[in-house]
Enzyme design. Structure first.
Site, mmCIF file in Angstrom:
data_model
loop_
_atom_site.group_PDB
_atom_site.id
_atom_site.type_symbol
_atom_site.label_atom_id
_atom_site.label_comp_id
_atom_site.label_asym_id
_atom_site.label_seq_id
_atom_site.Cartn_x
_atom_site.Cartn_y
_atom_site.Cartn_z
ATOM 1 N N LYS A 285 0.833 -1.199 0.000
ATOM 2 C CA LYS A 285 0.000 0.000 0.000
ATOM 3 C C LYS A 285 0.872 1.254 0.000
ATOM 4 O O LYS A 285 1.949 1.250 0.585
ATOM 5 C CB LYS A 285 -0.857 0.037 1.281
ATOM 6 C CG LYS A 285 -1.995 -0.955 1.305
ATOM 7 C CD LYS A 285 -2.817 -0.766 2.585
ATOM 8 C CE LYS A 285 -3.965 -1.750 2.651
ATOM 9 N NZ LYS A 285 -4.927 -1.612 1.547
ATOM 10 N N ARG A 359 -10.361 -11.414 2.041
ATOM 11 C CA ARG A 359 -11.249 -12.460 1.509
ATOM 12 C C ARG A 359 -10.599 -13.833 1.620
ATOM 13 O O ARG A 359 -11.304 -14.849 1.681
ATOM 14 C CB ARG A 359 -11.641 -12.118 0.061
ATOM 15 C CG ARG A 359 -10.507 -12.065 -0.918
ATOM 16 C CD ARG A 359 -10.860 -11.276 -2.175
ATOM 17 N NE ARG A 359 -10.808 -9.834 -1.957
ATOM 18 C CZ ARG A 359 -11.106 -8.918 -2.873
ATOM 19 N NH1 ARG A 359 -11.479 -9.290 -4.086
ATOM 20 N NH2 ARG A 359 -11.020 -7.635 -2.592
HETATM 21 N N1 BES Z 1 -8.048 -3.579 4.333
HETATM 22 C C1 BES Z 1 -8.213 -3.213 2.977
HETATM 23 C C2 BES Z 1 -9.508 -2.443 2.696
HETATM 24 C C3 BES Z 1 -9.710 -1.130 3.391
HETATM 25 C C4 BES Z 1 -9.514 0.055 2.705
HETATM 26 C C5 BES Z 1 -10.162 -1.061 4.683
HETATM 27 C C6 BES Z 1 -9.741 1.267 3.319
HETATM 28 C C7 BES Z 1 -10.388 0.156 5.310
HETATM 29 C C8 BES Z 1 -10.176 1.327 4.615
HETATM 30 C C9 BES Z 1 -8.216 -4.462 2.103
HETATM 31 O O1 BES Z 1 -7.446 -5.515 2.562
HETATM 32 C C10 BES Z 1 -7.658 -4.061 0.772
HETATM 33 O O2 BES Z 1 -6.519 -3.724 0.728
HETATM 34 N N2 BES Z 1 -8.476 -4.123 -0.265
HETATM 35 C C11 BES Z 1 -8.047 -3.782 -1.576
HETATM 36 C C12 BES Z 1 -8.561 -4.834 -2.523
HETATM 37 C C13 BES Z 1 -7.998 -4.741 -3.902
HETATM 38 C C14 BES Z 1 -6.519 -5.069 -3.876
HETATM 39 C C15 BES Z 1 -8.731 -5.720 -4.788
HETATM 40 C C16 BES Z 1 -8.615 -2.415 -1.925
HETATM 41 O O3 BES Z 1 -9.747 -2.118 -1.518
HETATM 42 O O4 BES Z 1 -7.916 -1.640 -2.547
HETATM 43 MN MN MN Z 2 -5.417 -5.425 1.981
#
Ligand code: BES
Ligand code: MN
Ligand code: ZN
Length: 503
Positions: A285, A359
């Site tokens: 990230k 997931r």
């Molecule tokens: N934990 C994150 C999602 C999230 C984003 C929670 C903002 C709280 C606030 C999750 O694990 C994630 O990183 N999701 C990705 C999925 C993508 C890689 C398909 C996302 O939402 O960008």
């Molecule tokens: Mn994530």
């Protein structure tokens, strides 16, 4: 914060602050009958002050009035409950919360609070329960790490006690209402504490230890699966997500059995995502995205918070809960894009992004919960940024393969004021998560990202009625509200408890 109840006349009490709920009509505030004991001139002054300050009794607006020796209480805090026709329970929770915040702002530590009364068609015991919930939520602080900024060493002391007063309640009714409110407030507090705790101290192992303590205190069975046990049940996805961290993953199983015999055989399964920190893994990230990722265990925290209150709320249905705890880090042992994992139900998953880790752990959690006898499944997860894009901050996205389950959850959410909106499981998007070398892949691209995440989870619903709550936008608030400070909200606890117990 200590909550008490006394059958007294509100305006007789000598105290730092006295909270008075005020209703609203089209023509302005509706003053409660308790105020009729004021002298006409004082009452007239008060009405004028409220008018000048544009205080009209709107929900969660307040007006603090110093009494300058004219009343036993040092100040009055008027708090609006809004229009009493079709009054939503959450209006009373917010009104009490706003008043406690106002008391805190005024430096009052001991507070009395009159209850909105039967004169407005409000059931007194409900009023007490909802006001007590609001006071607890508003009084929540996470001060474990404050030193010179701690409330005890600054002038910003928190409200210590709230004494609710009414002449319309029996002691027995009051006791029950306070017991319920305390259980709910404590459950939300548990969830907030966990999600506010830094990831360096709240590791999967530490989460499991807290769960152990809470289970022992609240009559729950608990089983904690460590690395070996996870391998034993074939939880390869959880092991993979956790493989980059020295703080290994844990799967936490909690069970609640109601007292006495339960005829219908219903077992509600709760599953919570508890990524104690989400760096994104090798699909790392950016700085902004990672900043708040200690909150990524809020689904698991909500499940634990709700479980903690079931005994106290006399929940009549059996519950099997699973918390999927892991830390998503980068190292030589971490999992990679391109890896293929085998789910406990045989479905194979291709990792396109190590940042779509939630997931993966939920896949194991759902199947494990189904195998332990759940007859319906509800998962909670800070799953996708796409859910935040779709609905904005503060609203939970609901997905479900069963309309009855979805409707019941929406009712509970509306009753408790935890905003929730249903999004569709669009079958036509299923090809987006078709795998290249495995059955499914763990991302379906940017478009409809919350939906394709839900479609992924559906592969692990094991033929049961299943609902998925994406709390990515609601688990944390960036500003204080009448129901709590900036930070973790504990969202989900109140909806789950209402769903499970009706309280
Ligand atoms: N934990 C994150 C999602 C999230 C984003 C929670 C903002 C709280 C606030 C999750 O694990 C994630 O990183 N999701 C990705 C999925 C993508 C890689 C398909 C996302 O939402 O960008
Ligand atoms: Mn994530
Ligand atoms: Zn995550």
């Amino acid at each position: 914060m200590e909550l008490r109840y006394g059958a007294e006349h509100a305006l007789d009490i000598a105290i730092d602050a006295l909270i008075l709920p005020i209703a609203r009509s089209a023509d302005g505030p509706i003053w409660p009958a308790v105020m009729s004991v004021l002298t006409p001139s004082l009452f007239a002054e008060l009405i004028k002050l409220a008018k000048d300050a544009h205080f009209g009794g709107k929900i969660a607006t307040t007006l603090t009035v110093p009494t300058l020796g004219l009343l036993p209480a040092k100040r009055l805090i008027l708090t609006g409950i809004g229009e009493t026709e079709n009054l939503k329970p959450n209006a009373l929770v917010r009104a009490a919360g706003a008043a406690v915040r106002a008391a805190w702002d005024a430096g009052a530590t001991d507070v009395a609070c009159a209850l909105p009364s039967a004169e407005w068609g409000i059931v007194p015991s409900e009023a007490l329960k909802l006001f007590a919930i609001g006071a607890t939520l508003a009084g929540y602080r996470f001060d474990d790490y404050r030193g010179f900024a701690a409330p005890e060493v600054t002038t910003r002391r928190n409200v210590d006690t709230v004494q609710f007063v009414s002449t319309e309640l029996s002691n027995e009714q009051a006791k029950t209402a306070l017991r319920r409110a305390n259980a709910i407030g404590r459950g939300v507090g548990i969830a907030r504490d966990l999600a506010n705790e830094p990831a360096s101290t709240l590791t999967p192992e530490a989460f499991a230890q807290r769960a152990q303590t809470i289970a022992a205190e609240n009559g729950l069975e608990i089983e904690i699966l460590d690395l070996d046990a996870l391998a034993g049940i074939g939880a390869a996805a959880t092991l993979s997500v956790g493989s980059g961290s020295v703080n290994g993953p844990r799967l936490i199983r909690l069970s609640y059995e109601p007292e006495g015999n339960q005829a219908d055989g219903r077992v509600v399964g709760l599953v919570g995502k508890a990524i104690t920190f989400d760096t994104g893994g090798y699909s790392i990230k950016p700085y902004e995205g990672m900043l708040t990722m200690k909150v990524d265990m809020a689904g698991g925290a909500a499940v634990l918070g709700a479980m903690s209150a079931l005994r106290e709320l006399d929940c009549a249905v059996a519950v099997e809960a699973t918390i999927c705890a892991a830390e998503n880090m980068i190292s030589g042992t971490a999992f990679r894009p391109g890896d293929v994992l085998k789910g406990m139900n045989g479905v194979t998953m291709e990792v396109l992004s190590t940042d779509a880790e939630g997931r993966l752990v939920l896949a194991d959690g759902l199947v494990d919960t189904a195998r332990r006898g759940a007859t319906e499944l509800i998962d909670l997860a800070t799953l996708t940024g796409a859910a935040v894009v779709a609905l904005g901050d503060g609203t939970t996205a609901l997905f479900a393969n069963d309309d009855g389950l979805a409707d019941r959850l929406l009712v509970s959410a509306a009753e408790t004021g935890e905003r929730m909106w249903r999004l569709p499981l669009i079958d036509e998007l299923e090809p987006r998560i078709e795998g290249e070398v495995a059955d499914i892949k763990n991302t379906g691209g940017r478009a409809g990202g919350a939906i394709t995440a839900a479609l992924f989870l559906r592969h692990f619903s094991e033929g049961l009625p299943w609902a998925h709550l994406d709390i990515a936008g609601s688990a944390r608030q960036e500003e204080a509200t009448s129901l709590g400070p900036k930070g973790a909200t504990g969202v989900g606890v109140r909806t789950l408890l209402h769903y499970l117990t009706g309280v």
